[in-house]
Design a protein around this motif. Structure first.
Motif, PDB file in Angstrom:
ATOM      1  N   ILE A  59      39.825  40.652  25.302  1.00  0.00           N
ATOM      2  CA  ILE A  59      39.915  41.100  26.693  1.00  0.00           C
ATOM      3  C   ILE A  59      41.268  41.783  26.887  1.00  0.00           C
ATOM      4  N   GLU A  63      43.197  43.113  32.361  1.00  0.00           N
ATOM      5  CA  GLU A  63      42.076  42.437  33.022  1.00  0.00           C
ATOM      6  C   GLU A  63      42.354  40.954  33.234  1.00  0.00           C
ATOM      7  N   LEU A  64      43.256  40.387  32.446  1.00  0.00           N
ATOM      8  CA  LEU A  64      43.573  38.967  32.545  1.00  0.00           C
ATOM      9  C   LEU A  64      44.728  38.687  33.503  1.00  0.00           C
ATOM     10  N   THR A  68      41.824  37.543  39.452  1.00  0.00           N
ATOM     11  CA  THR A  68      40.519  37.103  38.942  1.00  0.00           C
ATOM     12  C   THR A  68      40.500  37.010  37.413  1.00  0.00           C
ATOM     13  N   GLY A  69      41.667  36.887  36.811  1.00  0.00           N
ATOM     14  CA  GLY A  69      41.762  36.837  35.347  1.00  0.00           C
ATOM     15  C   GLY A  69      41.014  35.676  34.730  1.00  0.00           C
ATOM     16  N   ASP A  71      38.421  34.153  35.977  1.00  0.00           N
ATOM     17  CA  ASP A  71      36.984  34.446  36.107  1.00  0.00           C
ATOM     18  C   ASP A  71      36.524  35.377  34.995  1.00  0.00           C
ATOM     19  N   LYS A  72      37.310  36.397  34.698  1.00  0.00           N
ATOM     20  CA  LYS A  72      36.983  37.336  33.617  1.00  0.00           C
ATOM     21  C   LYS A  72      36.950  36.599  32.279  1.00  0.00           C
ATOM     22  N   LEU A  73      37.924  35.737  32.052  1.00  0.00           N
ATOM     23  CA  LEU A  73      37.980  34.961  30.819  1.00  0.00           C
ATOM     24  C   LEU A  73      36.748  34.069  30.680  1.00  0.00           C
ATOM     25  N   THR A  75      33.825  34.411  32.140  1.00  0.00           N
ATOM     26  CA  THR A  75      32.635  35.240  31.943  1.00  0.00           C
ATOM     27  C   THR A  75      32.479  35.634  30.477  1.00  0.00           C
ATOM     28  N   GLU A  76      33.588  35.995  29.857  1.00  0.00           N
ATOM     29  CA  GLU A  76      33.557  36.366  28.433  1.00  0.00           C
ATOM     30  C   GLU A  76      33.184  35.167  27.562  1.00  0.00           C
TER      31      GLU A  76
END
Length: 141
Positions: A59, A63-64, A68-69, A71-73, A75-76
């Motif tokens: 990632i 993005e982290l 919302t970092g 949340d992105k983590l 999701t991945e």
């Protein structure tokens, strides 16, 4: 420092069976940490290993390092660790069906374990929005 500022978040590693517990622990950790939201994902990654760590490194840092970092983590990591909900329900039912009281285990502990297995099925059934599971459990009564 307070205890929750020093505690290390639970490690997400090779064992995907504990991934759901890890996600819950992260939510609790977020409630107690003093780390800014823009720093939380990087702190979590620092305590990861194995497949989770490798996936997290894919990632982009941009993005982290945002609100919302985490949340992105997650999701991945969901794409890596979460299994099909139907599969989880099937495995829980199978575990429930084959559960027998181990020799030497007190009845109250056996009943507690039995109830935990049943609750797990109920939770997964709600998640799956399935009612077919009851018919699978009727022969066990």
């Amino acid at each position: 420092k307070q205890w929750y500022q020093r505690r290390v978040p639970i490690t997400a590693g090779e064992d995907d069976s504990d991934y759901s517990r890890w996600k819950k622990a992260v939510k609790v950790w977020q409630l107690g940490t003093t780390a800014k939201k823009t720093q939380q994902a990087s702190r979590l990654i620092g305590f990861m290993n194995g497949r989770a760590y490798e996936a997290a490194l894919q990632i982009a840092p941009a993005e982290l390092g945002v609100e919302t970092g985490v949340d992105k983590l997650i999701t991945e990591l969901d794409s890596l660790f979460l299994k099909d909900a139907t599969h989880d329900l099937f495995m829980a039912i199978e575990d429930f069906e084959h559960y027998k009281r181990p020799e030497g285990v007190a009845m109250d502990l056996y009943v507690r374990d039995f109830e935990q297995k049943r609750k797990k099925i109920d939770q997964l059934r709600k998640k799956e929005k399935s009612t077919d599971c009851d018919s699978a459990l009727i022969p066990l009564l």
